[in-house]
Design a protein around this motif. Sequence first.
Motif, short mmCIF file in Angstrom:
data_model
loop_
_atom_site.label_atom_id
_atom_site.label_comp_id
_atom_site.label_asym_id
_atom_site.label_seq_id
_atom_site.Cartn_x
_atom_site.Cartn_y
_atom_site.Cartn_z
N GLN A 259 -23.07 5.28 -38.57
CA GLN A 259 -23.83 4.55 -37.57
C GLN A 259 -24.64 3.43 -38.21
OE1 GLN A 259 -22.84 4.80 -34.31
NE2 GLN A 259 -24.99 5.02 -33.75
N TRP A 260 -25.31 3.76 -39.31
CA TRP A 260 -26.13 2.76 -40.01
C TRP A 260 -25.26 1.58 -40.44
CZ3 TRP A 260 -26.67 -0.13 -44.28
CH2 TRP A 260 -27.92 -0.63 -44.60
N ILE A 261 -24.12 1.86 -41.03
CA ILE A 261 -23.23 0.81 -41.51
C ILE A 261 -22.73 -0.03 -40.35
CG2 ILE A 261 -20.94 0.39 -42.52
CD1 ILE A 261 -21.46 2.86 -44.32
N GLY A 262 -22.27 0.60 -39.28
CA GLY A 262 -21.71 -0.13 -38.16
C GLY A 262 -22.72 -1.01 -37.45
N VAL A 263 -23.90 -0.47 -37.18
CA VAL A 263 -24.92 -1.23 -36.44
C VAL A 263 -25.43 -2.40 -37.28
CG1 VAL A 263 -27.26 -1.14 -35.50
CG2 VAL A 263 -25.62 0.66 -34.94
N HIS A 264 -25.66 -2.18 -38.56
CA HIS A 264 -26.19 -3.27 -39.38
C HIS A 264 -25.13 -4.32 -39.72
CE1 HIS A 264 -29.41 -0.26 -39.80
NE2 HIS A 264 -30.18 -1.34 -39.79
N THR A 265 -23.88 -3.92 -39.79
CA THR A 265 -22.81 -4.92 -39.91
C THR A 265 -22.79 -5.80 -38.67
OG1 THR A 265 -21.46 -3.46 -41.29
CG2 THR A 265 -20.32 -5.24 -40.14
N HIS A 266 -22.94 -5.19 -37.51
CA HIS A 266 -23.00 -5.93 -36.24
C HIS A 266 -24.20 -6.88 -36.23
CE1 HIS A 266 -23.27 -6.71 -31.91
NE2 HIS A 266 -24.52 -6.28 -31.97
N LEU A 267 -25.35 -6.40 -36.68
CA LEU A 267 -26.55 -7.24 -36.66
C LEU A 267 -26.42 -8.44 -37.60
CD1 LEU A 267 -29.29 -4.48 -36.48
CD2 LEU A 267 -28.92 -6.29 -34.79
N LEU A 268 -25.86 -8.22 -38.77
CA LEU A 268 -25.67 -9.34 -39.70
C LEU A 268 -24.74 -10.39 -39.11
CD1 LEU A 268 -25.40 -7.45 -43.11
CD2 LEU A 268 -27.16 -9.12 -42.46
N ARG A 269 -23.82 -9.95 -38.28
CA ARG A 269 -22.83 -10.86 -37.70
C ARG A 269 -23.33 -11.53 -36.42
NH1 ARG A 269 -18.98 -7.35 -37.47
NH2 ARG A 269 -19.46 -6.65 -35.36
N SER A 270 -24.13 -10.82 -35.62
CA SER A 270 -24.42 -11.29 -34.27
C SER A 270 -25.88 -11.63 -34.01
CB SER A 270 -23.98 -10.24 -33.25
OG SER A 270 -24.80 -9.08 -33.35
N ALA A 271 -26.81 -11.20 -34.85
CA ALA A 271 -28.22 -11.50 -34.59
C ALA A 271 -28.45 -13.01 -34.63
CB ALA A 271 -29.11 -10.81 -35.61
N PRO A 272 -29.28 -13.54 -33.74
CA PRO A 272 -29.56 -14.98 -33.76
C PRO A 272 -30.05 -15.43 -35.13
CG PRO A 272 -30.49 -13.95 -31.81
CD PRO A 272 -30.01 -12.83 -32.68
N GLU A 273 -29.71 -16.64 -35.49
CA GLU A 273 -30.08 -17.15 -36.81
C GLU A 273 -31.58 -17.09 -37.06
OE1 GLU A 273 -29.50 -21.24 -39.48
OE2 GLU A 273 -28.45 -21.00 -37.57
N ALA A 274 -32.35 -17.29 -35.99
CA ALA A 274 -33.81 -17.30 -36.14
C ALA A 274 -34.41 -15.90 -36.20
CB ALA A 274 -34.44 -18.08 -34.99
N ALA A 275 -33.62 -14.86 -35.96
CA ALA A 275 -34.15 -13.50 -36.01
C ALA A 275 -34.68 -13.20 -37.40
CB ALA A 275 -33.08 -12.50 -35.61
#
Length: 348
Positions: A259-275
């Motif tokens: 879960q940790w790996i999947g969610v944080h991979t998603h965040l690195l890919r999809s979180a807004p640049e300004a996050a």
Amino acid sequence: MSDYGILGRALHRMMLGSTAVAETGFSIDQALSKARQPADVGQGRHVFVSGLARAGTTALMRRIHAGGAFRSLTYADMPFVLAPNLWSMIRGGRVKRIEAGERAHGDGVIVDAESPESLDEVFWRIFDGESYIRPDRLLPHDPDTALTDRFTAYVGAILASSGDRRYLSKNNNNVLRLPALARTFPNAVILVPFRAPLDHAGSLLSQHRRFGERHASDAFSADYMRWLVHHEFGGDHRPFATHDLSEHAPDTLAYWLDQWIGVHTHLLRSAPEAAQFVCYEDLCDDAALWPALAARLGIDAGAGSDAPFVRAAARPPGDPLPAAQLARAEEIYATLRQRARAPLRAAA
């Protein structure tokens, strides 16, 4: 949750469990508050804290809230979380006294009526739950403009109920919709806390077992969590489907590390640049990090200093994990820390 009496539980079931009643309450509240909502609420310097549960999101939100510059939903707003102005009228401005005590997580966090809490997910469930809530998972959520405009009006009503102009939200489910929030509130700050993978996964496993036992013995507790869309762990766990779901059982550490790996991979890919990513270990160990964050948020760094960021106890040894899984998690953690430090160094 289990402390509510019969009438309290009935009121929660009515206001949170009935879509029709919740929508009606929201509409009445909008009519009551429209004239007092900030005209520029969509341009406000609000703050959204969101990450995988147990990442330090509550500690960070409470420290920000301590400065008094923000309006957050609190336990005092329950169960009229979609109608805070209406609820204030009904209770005549009085706040029901809630005896301060440790929250259900058993993690030493003390809460009372004025404690800010993750409650605004009720809005998304009531008005768009069918698009992202599934019986076994939560899907990435991309609300349309009509719905985000309605959410902006909801934030406006929350602010109107107190006279504040900045909104503070801690909602882990916003991981599923960060790009939509960034589009809707272009001047807001999005904070994404994260934590060392093994400690984080161990904490999630511990809470999953704790709440699984609680939900099995207390049906109202399970309903309460479902109404708030708190499916992070427990008897009605529904993982974020931002990645291929783990093949391991939820009662294993390997599952939560997946879960940790999947969610944080998603965040690195999809979180807004300004996050702004925030490493919880660095927040505890680096005395310069919190003042830098406070400066970016435009708040007093000294507020809430009586509740410092503290590392949790080290995770006891558990079942061995695949070397490749551990290596992948550590690689992602290193990347997250690099991304977390860069914007704050640039602003220093």
